[in-house]
Design an enzyme around this catalytic site. Structure first.
Site, PDB file in Angstrom:
ATOM      1  N   ASP A 109      -1.320  -6.844  -3.873  1.00 34.70           N
ATOM      2  CA  ASP A 109      -1.638  -5.919  -2.785  1.00 34.70           C
ATOM      3  C   ASP A 109      -1.536  -4.500  -3.361  1.00 34.70           C
ATOM      4  O   ASP A 109      -1.082  -4.301  -4.495  1.00 34.70           O
ATOM      5  CB  ASP A 109      -0.642  -6.134  -1.644  1.00 34.70           C
ATOM      6  CG  ASP A 109      -0.821  -5.146  -0.514  1.00 34.70           C
ATOM      7  OD1 ASP A 109      -1.973  -4.841  -0.164  1.00 34.70           O
ATOM      8  OD2 ASP A 109       0.200  -4.655   0.002  1.00 34.70           O
ATOM      9  N   ASP A 149      -1.035  -1.037  -0.963  1.00 39.07           N
ATOM     10  CA  ASP A 149      -0.095  -0.224  -0.191  1.00 39.07           C
ATOM     11  C   ASP A 149       1.272  -0.894  -0.095  1.00 39.07           C
ATOM     12  O   ASP A 149       1.386  -2.067   0.287  1.00 39.07           O
ATOM     13  CB  ASP A 149      -0.625  -0.003   1.236  1.00 39.07           C
ATOM     14  CG  ASP A 149      -1.791   0.970   1.277  1.00 39.07           C
ATOM     15  OD1 ASP A 149      -1.907   1.800   0.356  1.00 39.07           O
ATOM     16  OD2 ASP A 149      -2.582   0.905   2.239  1.00 39.07           O
TER      17      ASP A 149
END
Length: 284
Positions: free
Chosen positions: A45, A47
């Protein structure tokens, strides 16, 4: 017609010194085939996994007065954050926020603890060890800018994220990644569908040869869904005490044994490095 999950950015990792990257796009796929000898497939991922905050929130801080007007904030609807950010980016452009200001803001985002060390570790490994992919509900412009600034862009074979580009007026135009039918995920992106389809496609391209392990590193609730696609021999790395971790714990309590992957919580990239050192020593 459903959107293809291969609506993404492509870059061959670790190009030989002095060799120019000649790969080009044809539609959503790159002409140059990806390498098929990697032992492990690892998804990241962006963020609050690579960067230690939400990139969209950081950009909001460059609005006049450092915040958005109430009328704009009130337009948000659950599950439609991508549409909301389209309006936010249009507002920033109207207020004179330049592309340079936005890019500079993104480049200054701090990495999560130990993440630079983790990415350097991955870069130091033999090329055949890891195929590295980013799957994020952020946008391609933000992810590309941050990775390029720190010198890690070439590490990622593909980036799956919401397509974005600056138009002639300096506005960052944002689009949803795809459509899907998953009830867990926001309307613009189901990471489980991306992980499942990408992994299956790559196995076909590898002549049916599966990866030794599939690994997933994340933090949010929308990282829980793709981690459910992992098999018993795979590993999920949820950021400790973040939503992905809590959801895995809740499933373990409510439905013991149903979550298949090995779970390795992390607070620092060093925690991930320590486990990866053991994983690469495992025999197929």
């Amino acid at each position: 017609m459903r959107d293809s999950v291969f609506n993404c950015c492509f870059a061959p990792p670790h190009p030989p010194p002095g060799r120019r990257d000649e790969s080009r796009f044809q539609g959503n796929r790159a002409l140059a085939p990806p390498p098929n000898d990697r032992r492990f497939l690892i998804f990241f991922d962006f963020d609050e996994t690579l960067v230690d905050e939400c990139s969209d929130d950081a950009v909001v801080n460059v609005a006049p007065g450092g915040s958005l007007p109430s009328w704009l904030k009130d337009t948000y609807r659950p599950g439609r954050y991508n549409e909301y950010m389209q309006r936010v980016l249009a507002y920033l452009a109207e207020q004179g926020v330049t592309p340079g200001t936005i890019i500079n803001t993104i480049e200054q985002l701090p990495p999560c603890p130990g993440i630079p060390a983790l990415l350097r570790f991955l870069m130091s490994r033999p090329p055949r060890d890891f195929e590295i992919v980013c799957v994020s509900d952020a946008n391609t412009v933000f992810i590309e800018a941050w990775l390029q600034n720190l010198g890690f862009r070439q590490l990622f074979l593909r980036i799956f994220a919401n397509p974005a580009q600056f138009d002639d007026n300096g506005q960052l135009q944002l689009r949803p990644f795809h459509t899907h039918s998953c009830l867990r995920c926001p309307m613009n992106m189901c990471k489980a569908e991306i992980v499942r389809q990408y992994t299956a496609q790559r196995v076909r391209e590898r002549g049916g040869r599966r990866y030794q392990k599939v690994l997933y590193v994340g933090d949010g609730a929308n990282d829980f869904c793709p981690s459910l696609t992992l098999s018993p021999g795979d590993t999920a790395f949820p950021r400790r005490d973040f939503p992905m971790h809590r959801l895995i714990q809740e499933m373990g309590e409510a439905k013991p044994g149903e979550y298949k992957a090995t779970v390795v919580p992390w607070s620092s990239g060093e925690d991930i490095i320590n486990r990866l050192r053991k994983i690469v020593e495992e025999r197929p």
